[in-house]
Design an enzyme around this catalytic site. Structure first.
Site, PDB file in Angstrom:
ATOM      1  N   ASN A  17     -23.118 -36.567 -71.902  1.00  0.00           N
ATOM      2  CA  ASN A  17     -22.384 -37.619 -72.617  1.00  0.00           C
ATOM      3  C   ASN A  17     -20.968 -37.232 -73.000  1.00  0.00           C
ATOM      4  O   ASN A  17     -20.193 -38.080 -73.444  1.00  0.00           O
ATOM      5  CB  ASN A  17     -23.158 -38.047 -73.872  1.00  0.00           C
ATOM      6  CG  ASN A  17     -23.395 -36.893 -74.825  1.00  0.00           C
ATOM      7  OD1 ASN A  17     -23.677 -35.775 -74.413  1.00  0.00           O
ATOM      8  ND2 ASN A  17     -23.273 -37.159 -76.124  1.00  0.00           N
ATOM      9  N   GLY A  19     -17.688 -33.755 -72.704  1.00  0.00           N
ATOM     10  CA  GLY A  19     -17.283 -32.412 -72.322  1.00  0.00           C
ATOM     11  C   GLY A  19     -17.623 -32.041 -70.894  1.00  0.00           C
ATOM     12  O   GLY A  19     -17.435 -32.805 -69.947  1.00  0.00           O
ATOM     13  N   ILE A  20     -18.145 -30.835 -70.729  1.00  0.00           N
ATOM     14  CA  ILE A  20     -18.462 -30.317 -69.408  1.00  0.00           C
ATOM     15  C   ILE A  20     -19.508 -31.184 -68.712  1.00  0.00           C
ATOM     16  O   ILE A  20     -19.389 -31.490 -67.527  1.00  0.00           O
ATOM     17  CB  ILE A  20     -18.946 -28.854 -69.522  1.00  0.00           C
ATOM     18  CG1 ILE A  20     -17.773 -27.946 -69.909  1.00  0.00           C
ATOM     19  CG2 ILE A  20     -19.567 -28.385 -68.217  1.00  0.00           C
ATOM     20  CD1 ILE A  20     -18.179 -26.508 -70.220  1.00  0.00           C
ATOM     21  N   ARG A  40     -28.394 -37.112 -76.605  1.00  0.00           N
ATOM     22  CA  ARG A  40     -29.229 -37.107 -77.807  1.00  0.00           C
ATOM     23  C   ARG A  40     -28.601 -37.932 -78.912  1.00  0.00           C
ATOM     24  O   ARG A  40     -29.303 -38.557 -79.697  1.00  0.00           O
ATOM     25  CB  ARG A  40     -29.457 -35.672 -78.283  1.00  0.00           C
ATOM     26  CG  ARG A  40     -30.473 -35.557 -79.416  1.00  0.00           C
ATOM     27  CD  ARG A  40     -30.816 -34.134 -79.731  1.00  0.00           C
ATOM     28  NE  ARG A  40     -29.655 -33.349 -80.160  1.00  0.00           N
ATOM     29  CZ  ARG A  40     -29.729 -32.076 -80.553  1.00  0.00           C
ATOM     30  NH1 ARG A  40     -30.883 -31.446 -80.549  1.00  0.00           N
ATOM     31  NH2 ARG A  40     -28.635 -31.443 -80.931  1.00  0.00           N
ATOM     32  N   ASP A  62     -34.042 -35.811 -75.966  1.00  0.00           N
ATOM     33  CA  ASP A  62     -33.904 -34.543 -76.674  1.00  0.00           C
ATOM     34  C   ASP A  62     -34.686 -33.512 -75.864  1.00  0.00           C
ATOM     35  O   ASP A  62     -35.910 -33.618 -75.725  1.00  0.00           O
ATOM     36  CB  ASP A  62     -34.475 -34.674 -78.086  1.00  0.00           C
ATOM     37  CG  ASP A  62     -34.293 -33.412 -78.924  1.00  0.00           C
ATOM     38  OD1 ASP A  62     -34.086 -32.335 -78.340  1.00  0.00           O
ATOM     39  OD2 ASP A  62     -34.372 -33.505 -80.161  1.00  0.00           O
ATOM     40  N   GLY A  91     -26.885 -28.268 -74.579  1.00  0.00           N
ATOM     41  CA  GLY A  91     -26.873 -27.039 -75.358  1.00  0.00           C
ATOM     42  C   GLY A  91     -26.343 -27.266 -76.762  1.00  0.00           C
ATOM     43  O   GLY A  91     -25.771 -28.312 -77.072  1.00  0.00           O
ATOM     44  N   TYR A 154     -26.930 -17.824 -79.690  1.00  0.00           N
ATOM     45  CA  TYR A 154     -26.332 -18.526 -78.554  1.00  0.00           C
ATOM     46  C   TYR A 154     -26.261 -17.632 -77.317  1.00  0.00           C
ATOM     47  O   TYR A 154     -26.671 -18.022 -76.215  1.00  0.00           O
ATOM     48  CB  TYR A 154     -24.943 -19.006 -78.946  1.00  0.00           C
ATOM     49  CG  TYR A 154     -24.215 -19.796 -77.887  1.00  0.00           C
ATOM     50  CD1 TYR A 154     -24.507 -21.144 -77.684  1.00  0.00           C
ATOM     51  CD2 TYR A 154     -23.235 -19.197 -77.107  1.00  0.00           C
ATOM     52  CE1 TYR A 154     -23.830 -21.877 -76.714  1.00  0.00           C
ATOM     53  CE2 TYR A 154     -22.554 -19.918 -76.139  1.00  0.00           C
ATOM     54  CZ  TYR A 154     -22.862 -21.264 -75.942  1.00  0.00           C
ATOM     55  OH  TYR A 154     -22.188 -21.978 -74.981  1.00  0.00           O
ATOM     56  N   LYS A 158     -28.222 -18.112 -73.710  1.00  0.00           N
ATOM     57  CA  LYS A 158     -27.477 -18.293 -72.469  1.00  0.00           C
ATOM     58  C   LYS A 158     -27.733 -17.152 -71.483  1.00  0.00           C
ATOM     59  O   LYS A 158     -27.744 -17.358 -70.262  1.00  0.00           O
ATOM     60  CB  LYS A 158     -25.982 -18.403 -72.777  1.00  0.00           C
ATOM     61  CG  LYS A 158     -25.601 -19.692 -73.519  1.00  0.00           C
ATOM     62  CD  LYS A 158     -25.892 -20.922 -72.688  1.00  0.00           C
ATOM     63  CE  LYS A 158     -25.334 -22.187 -73.306  1.00  0.00           C
ATOM     64  NZ  LYS A 158     -25.559 -23.388 -72.485  1.00  0.00           N
TER      65      LYS A 158
END
Length: 248
Positions: A17, A19-20, A40, A62, A91, A154, A158
């Protein structure tokens, strides 16, 4: 000019939805693919007023909820056919020094970033095995490779994506289903916009390119890994970080 796909594929991008994720979804849509994006919170800009717009299908999901993941795939499959390209991009972060981090701070990030990727990938692979082909791209971070103070949760989540992708690559063996990882560095997103000037200067000093990545640059790497020319690229980690990780 973006090369058009000879046959449109069914693509699912989680966290598509903004950004990247949104840049990745747009990249596939420009190539003529049928794209479903999960969100989400707020819907992507293209679908703010309609369920389907400009080649996008917007699906609320979600990734910490297996039932919502299954429903998202069913909606995408009903509209576009079996998903043969999955980009696990959804993320979150919750930065704190370890001594101040609660167990919930840690597990909630891991549940979204790592276990969420497990949920969507497991659901996608079942369909890809039936179809006989597929492309999976997991979106990691340079924090996974060189660490980041205040981001033990985080970075661990990742980094886990890399071991996940390489183990899955061995499981899939000679099948025409690939799983690879893209590891962006500091990118022009809402997350980077929230940095203080001092934080930004520090991060840019650590980046040989001397600038932030554009979301489209990350999307181009994802599009390559999802394409026919990358069929022999498996279990790879592609850094799109301006040299910040220097190959780690």
């Amino acid at each position: 000019m973006t090369e058009q796909q000879a046959t449109p594929r069914s693509v699912l991008v989680t966290g598509g939805n903004r950004g990247i994720g949104l840049a990745i979804a747009r990249r596939f849509a420009r190539a003529g693919d049928r794209v479903a994006v999960t969100y989400r919170g707020e819907k992507p800009p293209e679908v703010a007023d309609a369920a389907v717009s400009e080649g996008f299908l917007s699906v609320r999901c979600d990734v910490t909820d297996s039932q919502q993941v299954d429903r998202a795939f069913m909606e995408a499959e009903a509209a576009h056919g079996p998903v043969t390209v999955l980009v696990a991009n959804a993320g979150t972060s919750n930065d704190r020094l370890l001594v101040r981090m609660t167990e919930e701070d840690f597990t909630s990030v891991v549940d979204t970033n790592l276990t969420g990727a497990f949920r969507v990938t497991q659901r996608a692979v079942r369909g890809m095995l039936r179809e006989g082909h597929g492309r999976i791209v997991l979106i990691s971070s340079t924090a996974a490779l060189h660490g980041s103070a205040g981001q033990t949760n985080y970075a661990a989540s990742k980094a886990g994506l890399i071991g996940f992708a390489r183990s899955l690559t061995r499981e899939l063996g000679p099948r025409d289903i690939t799983c690879n990882v893209v590891s962006p560095g500091l990118t022009q997103t809402d997350m980077s916009a929230a940095l203080t000037p001092d934080q930004r200067r520090t991060l840019l000093r650590q980046t040989p390119a001397g600038r932030l990545a554009r979301p489209d640059e990350v999307a181009d790497a994802v599009a390559f890994l999802a394409g026919a020319d990358a069929g022999y690229v498996r279990g790879a980690v592609i850094p799109v970080d301006g040299g910040a990780g220097l190959g780690h």
